[in-house]
Design a protein around this motif. Sequence first.
Motif, PDB file in Angstrom:
ATOM      1  N   ASN A  13      -4.422  12.675   5.572  1.00 37.92           N
ATOM      2  CA  ASN A  13      -5.557  12.649   6.467  1.00 37.92           C
ATOM      3  C   ASN A  13      -5.716  14.333   6.466  1.00 37.92           C
ATOM      4  OD1 ASN A  13      -5.780   9.917   6.919  1.00 37.92           O
ATOM      5  ND2 ASN A  13      -4.476  10.261   8.935  1.00 37.92           N
ATOM      6  N   SER A  14      -4.821  15.022   6.433  1.00 38.05           N
ATOM      7  CA  SER A  14      -5.075  16.489   6.661  1.00 38.05           C
ATOM      8  C   SER A  14      -5.710  17.012   5.482  1.00 38.05           C
ATOM      9  CB  SER A  14      -3.535  17.199   6.937  1.00 38.05           C
ATOM     10  OG  SER A  14      -3.938  18.641   6.798  1.00 38.05           O
ATOM     11  N   GLU A  15      -5.288  16.311   4.022  1.00 38.54           N
ATOM     12  CA  GLU A  15      -5.618  16.569   2.877  1.00 38.54           C
ATOM     13  C   GLU A  15      -7.091  16.220   2.647  1.00 38.54           C
ATOM     14  OE1 GLU A  15      -1.558  16.876   0.169  1.00 38.54           O
ATOM     15  OE2 GLU A  15      -3.001  14.783   0.473  1.00 38.54           O
ATOM     16  N   ARG A  16      -7.522  15.071   3.375  1.00 41.50           N
ATOM     17  CA  ARG A  16      -8.801  14.601   3.452  1.00 41.50           C
ATOM     18  C   ARG A  16      -9.910  15.465   4.201  1.00 41.50           C
ATOM     19  NH1 ARG A  16      -6.479   9.504   3.956  1.00 41.50           N
ATOM     20  NH2 ARG A  16      -6.357   8.337   2.133  1.00 41.50           N
ATOM     21  N   ARG A  17      -9.395  16.028   5.218  1.00 43.79           N
ATOM     22  CA  ARG A  17     -10.368  16.648   6.137  1.00 43.79           C
ATOM     23  C   ARG A  17     -10.490  18.052   5.308  1.00 43.79           C
ATOM     24  NH1 ARG A  17      -6.854  14.700  10.230  1.00 43.79           N
ATOM     25  NH2 ARG A  17      -5.285  16.565  10.219  1.00 43.79           N
ATOM     26  N   GLN A  18      -9.467  18.557   4.762  1.00 46.69           N
ATOM     27  CA  GLN A  18      -9.508  19.854   3.965  1.00 46.69           C
ATOM     28  C   GLN A  18     -10.637  19.740   2.833  1.00 46.69           C
ATOM     29  OE1 GLN A  18      -5.819  21.591   2.677  1.00 46.69           O
ATOM     30  NE2 GLN A  18      -5.406  21.677   4.838  1.00 46.69           N
ATOM     31  N   GLU A  19     -10.700  18.645   2.149  1.00 42.83           N
ATOM     32  CA  GLU A  19     -11.485  18.304   1.080  1.00 42.83           C
ATOM     33  C   GLU A  19     -12.944  18.287   1.393  1.00 42.83           C
ATOM     34  OE1 GLU A  19     -10.826  14.496  -0.676  1.00 42.83           O
ATOM     35  OE2 GLU A  19     -12.132  14.969  -2.371  1.00 42.83           O
ATOM     36  N   TYR A  20     -13.297  17.611   2.514  1.00 43.54           N
ATOM     37  CA  TYR A  20     -14.691  17.768   2.973  1.00 43.54           C
ATOM     38  C   TYR A  20     -14.961  18.693   4.040  1.00 43.54           C
ATOM     39  CZ  TYR A  20     -14.350  13.098   1.216  1.00 43.54           C
ATOM     40  OH  TYR A  20     -14.410  11.868   0.208  1.00 43.54           O
ATOM     41  N   CYS A  21     -14.239  19.735   4.314  1.00 44.98           N
ATOM     42  CA  CYS A  21     -14.667  21.004   5.314  1.00 44.98           C
ATOM     43  C   CYS A  21     -15.402  21.995   4.395  1.00 44.98           C
ATOM     44  CB  CYS A  21     -13.250  21.547   5.657  1.00 44.98           C
ATOM     45  SG  CYS A  21     -13.759  22.755   6.984  1.00 44.98           S
ATOM     46  N   ILE A  22     -16.643  22.571   4.843  1.00 43.82           N
ATOM     47  CA  ILE A  22     -17.353  23.476   4.287  1.00 43.82           C
ATOM     48  C   ILE A  22     -17.567  24.944   5.081  1.00 43.82           C
ATOM     49  CG2 ILE A  22     -18.934  21.805   3.173  1.00 43.82           C
ATOM     50  CD1 ILE A  22     -20.867  22.180   5.430  1.00 43.82           C
TER      51      ILE A  22
END
Length: 407
Positions: free
Chosen positions: A4-13
């Motif tokens: 989940n942490s990796e997914r949040r970093q992937e979509y953070c702008i």
Amino acid sequence: MYTNSERRQEYCISVTQLNEYIKTILEGNAFLSNVCLRGEISNFTNHRSGHFYFSMKDENSLIRAVMFRSAASRLKFMPENGMKVLLRGSVSLFVRDGQYQIYVTSMEPDGIGSLYLAFEQLKQKLSKEHLFDEDRKKPIPAFPSCIGVITSPTGAAVRDIINILGRRFPLAEIVLYPSLVQGNDAPAQLIQGIKHFNGKSSADVIIIGRGGGSIEDLWAFNDEGLAYAISESEIPVISAVGHETDFTICDFVSDLRAPTPSAAAELAVPDIIDFKREINNSLSYMSAALTRKISSEKQKLELLKNRRLFGDPEFYLQDKKMLVTFLNDKLSGLITSKTSECKQKLASIAGKMDAMSPLSTLSRGYSIGYNLTKENPLQSINDAAVGDEVEFRLKDGSLLTKVFNKK
């Protein structure tokens, strides 16, 4: 598999990416790309770059606006705070500040702002009351000994006034009456300053004003009560409000309007350097004139000294004797001529009198009778009665007779 942490970093702008995305959305909206907006200008800034920065506002909202130099140079008027306008432009976002604003491409006036309307209404009212008439304005004294200054004690205006007064005419005393020059409480303090100097008669001229600003900043000098206080002042008042393009009611009612506080200081006093120069020029002129006069009189004296009168007084006396002889002969000739003229006139008059004389009539055989009794000349037999004594005058004498009968 992603956590989940990796997914949040992937979509953070980033913030910049977000602002740029919003900018793209705004600029992609057809309606926002060509907006016609009505409102009132506020916080207007004419930047040295030629760009105009301001806000457009109505009763409830405000939006930032910018007009670049290319569009601003085409305007036929200069926008001002409080001016109601119609403008056209596109809405976009300034990425650095994350603030959306309208980029103006054209602008035209849409009436005037509420403050300007109030200004014009008060201006018309006071004009009808003749507060602006030139014949009621008092002259500014040529050499004031004391100058009253009503302004903020901390602004740049007071420093400019004090510096210029001190440089131009250090003989004059400067008395500062500190006052607010902006806000609701400012008019009352400005009015009190006018009354203070008039009550003590402690100044020969008053300077009232402040530096430049928006119409809201200068509004204290559009106060009706201040206008009446200035008009009633026995001391001449110089208005020094804002810049040269700023006009307030204070400017119109004062005895003299200065475009800036610095200009007011220059108008209030003479320049002592110019004054000294004029005195020195006058002294030089007087000295030169006196030198010329002395030189001229010396030349006259030299001419007199060289005249024959001083070297040969006998010649001068003989010359005057000849003049006396000439005048005597001329006088004698005039007397002889005048006597002859008078004799001719007398002979003419005597001839006329002789022709009209009764003696001339007697010489032709006539006589004149005179009643000695009644003492009247005889013109009719009724002028004498029997027994009256009558004298008849003939050419060579008189006959005394008595009337014995009348027929």
